[in-house]
Structures are given as C-alpha cells and as structure tokens.
Design an enzyme around this catalytic site. Sequence first.
Site, PDB file in Angstrom:
ATOM      1  N   THR A 270      -2.663  -7.824  -3.454  1.00  0.00           N
ATOM      2  CA  THR A 270      -3.898  -7.154  -3.915  1.00  0.00           C
ATOM      3  C   THR A 270      -5.117  -7.690  -3.167  1.00  0.00           C
ATOM      4  OG1 THR A 270      -4.028  -8.683  -5.783  1.00  0.00           O
ATOM      5  CG2 THR A 270      -3.147  -6.490  -6.247  1.00  0.00           C
TER       6      THR A 270
ATOM      7  N   PHE B 165       0.496  -2.077  -9.345  1.00  0.00           N
ATOM      8  CA  PHE B 165       0.806  -0.947 -10.231  1.00  0.00           C
ATOM      9  C   PHE B 165       0.040  -1.034 -11.549  1.00  0.00           C
ATOM     10  CE2 PHE B 165       5.341   0.419  -8.688  1.00  0.00           C
ATOM     11  CZ  PHE B 165       4.755   1.120  -7.655  1.00  0.00           C
TER      12      PHE B 165
ATOM     13  N   GLN C 202       9.175  -8.159  -4.290  1.00  0.00           N
ATOM     14  CA  GLN C 202       9.340  -6.785  -4.777  1.00  0.00           C
ATOM     15  C   GLN C 202       8.451  -5.854  -3.967  1.00  0.00           C
ATOM     16  OE1 GLN C 202       9.403  -6.956  -9.422  1.00  0.00           O
ATOM     17  NE2 GLN C 202       8.402  -8.796  -8.680  1.00  0.00           N
TER      18      GLN C 202
ATOM     19  N   ASP D  16       5.427  -3.715   1.372  1.00  0.00           N
ATOM     20  CA  ASP D  16       4.651  -3.952   2.591  1.00  0.00           C
ATOM     21  C   ASP D  16       5.359  -5.030   3.422  1.00  0.00           C
ATOM     22  OD1 ASP D  16       3.638  -6.689   2.014  1.00  0.00           O
ATOM     23  OD2 ASP D  16       2.475  -5.713   0.442  1.00  0.00           O
TER      24      ASP D  16
ATOM     25  N   HIS E 147      13.009  -4.325  -2.968  1.00  0.00           N
ATOM     26  CA  HIS E 147      12.730  -2.889  -3.105  1.00  0.00           C
ATOM     27  C   HIS E 147      12.555  -2.192  -1.760  1.00  0.00           C
ATOM     28  CE1 HIS E 147      11.145  -3.894  -7.397  1.00  0.00           C
ATOM     29  NE2 HIS E 147      12.444  -3.796  -7.351  1.00  0.00           N
TER      30      HIS E 147
ATOM     31  N   CYS F 239      16.891  16.577  13.486  1.00  0.00           N
ATOM     32  CA  CYS F 239      18.037  17.384  13.030  1.00  0.00           C
ATOM     33  C   CYS F 239      17.632  18.342  11.909  1.00  0.00           C
ATOM     34  CB  CYS F 239      19.185  16.484  12.576  1.00  0.00           C
ATOM     35  SG  CYS F 239      18.986  15.836  10.903  1.00  0.00           S
TER      36      CYS F 239
ATOM     37  N   SER G 222       4.253  -8.797 -12.733  1.00  0.00           N
ATOM     38  CA  SER G 222       4.224  -8.670 -14.192  1.00  0.00           C
ATOM     39  C   SER G 222       5.624  -8.881 -14.778  1.00  0.00           C
ATOM     40  CB  SER G 222       3.709  -7.282 -14.577  1.00  0.00           C
ATOM     41  OG  SER G 222       4.552  -6.281 -14.036  1.00  0.00           O
TER      42      SER G 222
ATOM     43  N   ASN H  83      -0.449 -16.209 -11.987  1.00  0.00           N
ATOM     44  CA  ASN H  83      -0.787 -14.821 -12.304  1.00  0.00           C
ATOM     45  C   ASN H  83      -2.127 -14.799 -13.038  1.00  0.00           C
ATOM     46  OD1 ASN H  83      -0.796 -12.094 -13.448  1.00  0.00           O
ATOM     47  ND2 ASN H  83       1.379 -12.066 -13.011  1.00  0.00           N
TER      48      ASN H  83
HETATM   49  P1  CNA Z   1       2.758  -5.003 -11.209  1.00  0.00           P
HETATM   50  O1  CNA Z   1       3.586  -4.616 -12.373  1.00  0.00           O
HETATM   51  O2  CNA Z   1       1.667  -4.101 -10.789  1.00  0.00           O
HETATM   52  O3  CNA Z   1       2.150  -6.440 -11.571  1.00  0.00           O
HETATM   53  C1  CNA Z   1       1.267  -7.127 -10.752  1.00  0.00           C
HETATM   54  C2  CNA Z   1       0.960  -8.451 -11.456  1.00  0.00           C
HETATM   55  O4  CNA Z   1       0.226  -9.264 -10.567  1.00  0.00           O
HETATM   56  C3  CNA Z   1       0.131  -8.303 -12.724  1.00  0.00           C
HETATM   57  O5  CNA Z   1       0.722  -9.140 -13.699  1.00  0.00           O
HETATM   58  C4  CNA Z   1      -1.264  -8.783 -12.320  1.00  0.00           C
HETATM   59  O6  CNA Z   1      -1.919  -9.452 -13.364  1.00  0.00           O
HETATM   60  C5  CNA Z   1      -0.939  -9.768 -11.217  1.00  0.00           C
HETATM   61  N1  CNA Z   1      -1.945  -9.859 -10.166  1.00  0.00           N
HETATM   62  C6  CNA Z   1      -2.501  -8.851  -9.454  1.00  0.00           C
HETATM   63  N2  CNA Z   1      -3.279  -9.327  -8.469  1.00  0.00           N
HETATM   64  C7  CNA Z   1      -3.246 -10.680  -8.594  1.00  0.00           C
HETATM   65  C8  CNA Z   1      -3.857 -11.734  -7.884  1.00  0.00           C
HETATM   66  N3  CNA Z   1      -4.634 -11.498  -6.829  1.00  0.00           N
HETATM   67  N4  CNA Z   1      -3.638 -13.003  -8.299  1.00  0.00           N
HETATM   68  C9  CNA Z   1      -2.858 -13.256  -9.376  1.00  0.00           C
HETATM   69  N5  CNA Z   1      -2.230 -12.291 -10.081  1.00  0.00           N
HETATM   70  C10 CNA Z   1      -2.405 -11.021  -9.682  1.00  0.00           C
HETATM   71  O7  CNA Z   1       3.650  -5.273  -9.914  1.00  0.00           O
HETATM   72  P2  CNA Z   1       5.092  -5.957  -9.809  1.00  0.00           P
HETATM   73  O8  CNA Z   1       5.203  -6.444  -8.434  1.00  0.00           O
HETATM   74  O9  CNA Z   1       5.362  -6.874 -10.922  1.00  0.00           O
HETATM   75  O10 CNA Z   1       6.046  -4.691 -10.017  1.00  0.00           O
HETATM   76  C11 CNA Z   1       6.978  -4.369  -9.108  1.00  0.00           C
HETATM   77  C12 CNA Z   1       6.709  -3.071  -8.349  1.00  0.00           C
HETATM   78  C13 CNA Z   1       5.328  -2.943  -7.757  1.00  0.00           C
HETATM   79  C14 CNA Z   1       7.621  -3.034  -7.167  1.00  0.00           C
HETATM   80  O11 CNA Z   1       8.496  -1.960  -7.294  1.00  0.00           O
HETATM   81  C15 CNA Z   1       6.743  -2.853  -5.920  1.00  0.00           C
HETATM   82  O12 CNA Z   1       7.367  -2.072  -4.956  1.00  0.00           O
HETATM   83  C16 CNA Z   1       5.524  -2.221  -6.456  1.00  0.00           C
HETATM   84  N6  CNA Z   1       4.304  -2.308  -5.618  1.00  0.00           N
HETATM   85  C17 CNA Z   1       4.293  -2.918  -4.397  1.00  0.00           C
HETATM   86  C18 CNA Z   1       3.137  -2.969  -3.639  1.00  0.00           C
HETATM   87  C19 CNA Z   1       3.163  -3.641  -2.291  1.00  0.00           C
HETATM   88  O13 CNA Z   1       4.149  -3.549  -1.579  1.00  0.00           O
HETATM   89  N7  CNA Z   1       2.090  -4.355  -1.907  1.00  0.00           N
HETATM   90  C20 CNA Z   1       1.959  -2.405  -4.130  1.00  0.00           C
HETATM   91  C21 CNA Z   1       2.002  -1.761  -5.380  1.00  0.00           C
HETATM   92  C22 CNA Z   1       3.175  -1.725  -6.116  1.00  0.00           C
END
Ligand code: CNA
Length: 240
Positions: free
Chosen positions: A27, A34, A102, A105, A120, A150, A189, A211
Amino acid sequence: MNKIEMLNSIIKSSEYIVFFGGAGVSTESGIPDFRSKDGIYHIQSKIPPEEILSHHFFVHCPEEFYTFYFQNLVNLNVLPNVCHQKLALLEKQKKLKAVITQNIDSLHEMAGSVNVLHLHGKMEDNYCIKCNKYYPLKEIMRYTLPKCSCGGIIKPDVVLYEEPLCTEILDEAVMHIEKADTFIVAGTSLTVQPASSLVQYFKGKNLIIINYENLNNLPATLVIQDSVCHVFSSIDLEEE
Ligand code: CNA
C-alpha cells in the site's frame, strides 16, 4: 526495551526467518489493498469487486473483468518500498529464507528478493486459456480484451475466487514455515483461506505481527500496530 528494539534483537538472534505478507506490504508503494477503508472492496461499482474477481465472472464477462482489473489492480509505475528492500537485504545476509506473499505484484523481485513464493500468482504472467502461450503484462495491457494469436482469451496467472492454489507452492511455503525460528506476518488481514491458516504450521520461537489493525487470536510474541514501512525503516541492517 521498546517494540522496535525487541524486533531488532529478535532479528539479530534469528537464523531462519520467514516473511508472510499481504496487500498491506504494497500500500505504501501506491497499490491499494482490498479491505482497508481506501481499499478496492470499497470502490462503488454495480457489481461487487469480490464478484468481478471470481473465476465464473472472468469466464462469462472477461472484458468487464479486464476493465476493472486494469483500472484498479494493475499499475506499472510503482516501486518497491523500504519493506521490500529490507527483506531483500535480509535474504542476502542469509537470515531470511523465504518471502511468502499473497500479493500479485512483483515488487519483492524488483527489490532483489529471490526466493519469493507467490501463493496467488503474479500479474506479470499471463497465458492463453486455449494454447497456453505466455504473454507479459505490458503486452496484454494494450487491449481491452487481450486475446492470443490463436484466438483464445488470455488469462492473468493470478488465483481468482473459486480457483485453487498451486499445491507445490503451498507445500513449499509450509516447509519453510515449519523450519522457521522467526515468522513475520505483515500487512495481511488473514481473512483469505487457505493462506490464512498457514500460521498454524509455525512451531518456532518468535511470531511477529505487523499491521495497522489488531489481529486477535494469534499466539504472537510481538505485535506491532504500525505501518509496515515505518517498522521496516527502523530495522538495523548493515548494508553490504
Ligand atoms: P487485505 O484483506 O486487504 O488486508 C490488508 C491488511 O493490511 C489489512 O489488515 C490492513 O490493516 C493492513 N495494512 C494495509 N496497509 C498497511 C500498511 N501500510 N502497514 C501495515 N498494515 C497495513 O489483503 P490481504 O493481503 O490480507 O488479502 C489477500 C488478497 C489481497 C490476495 O488475494 C491478494 O492478491 C490481494 N491483493 C493484492 C494486492 C497486491 O498484489 N499488491 C493488492 C490488493 C489486493
């Protein structure tokens, strides 16, 4: 000792660190996650994003899938942040044995990490669903509905809802977690199965959670409720 000093002391004494990350790791590079309030699941759209990112939606409405995917998930102008960079350095120093992510990118690889397990899949890899021909991301981005020479539709090699994970990658992730003395879980999450149940395989000494939000019910040694980048910028590593 404050939490950052504790983290530094744990890292110093560890010999087999495994990192498990989610969308929160990227992020601060500019890719939304998400479930946070600015996350992709809060985008107002007629069809819920969870539905658009599912296997059946891709099969029935590939063009709508690609419109959403290119607009909201794909960004070619992002760079690795300090978390990606410090992890690459920890791997070089032979302390970190694997990054399990997960994320779809490739920012860990861009930062120099080698052993990255993409649970993923990766946006960078795309295959024709008919003949399996490979296409890099840059090439498919030129089209609203990417098609192979194709005639088959090209699908990103990412795990959509309703699709299984690659068992070889999952097994390798479990093998590393079982061997780890320190397991760092950051920016996820832990709501997506089966990735979220990986924590149960950890039998080592230090479970560290980083987190913004508090993830309950985990037997963590150290919980740091802070930004991933802020925490990783405070990790002391001697540059080689
Ligand atoms: P999620 O469910 O969106 O959770 C993200 C978690 O990270 C939350 O608990 C937030 O509080 C926490 N968070 C966000 N930014 C920060 C930060 N800078 N510092 C600390 N904590 C932070 O995403 P998950 O990864 O848990 O869920 C898995 C999904 C999201 C997978 O299937 C991915 O493919 C999918 N995803 C991937 C990307 C990417 O590749 N960058 C982007 C968006 C979603």
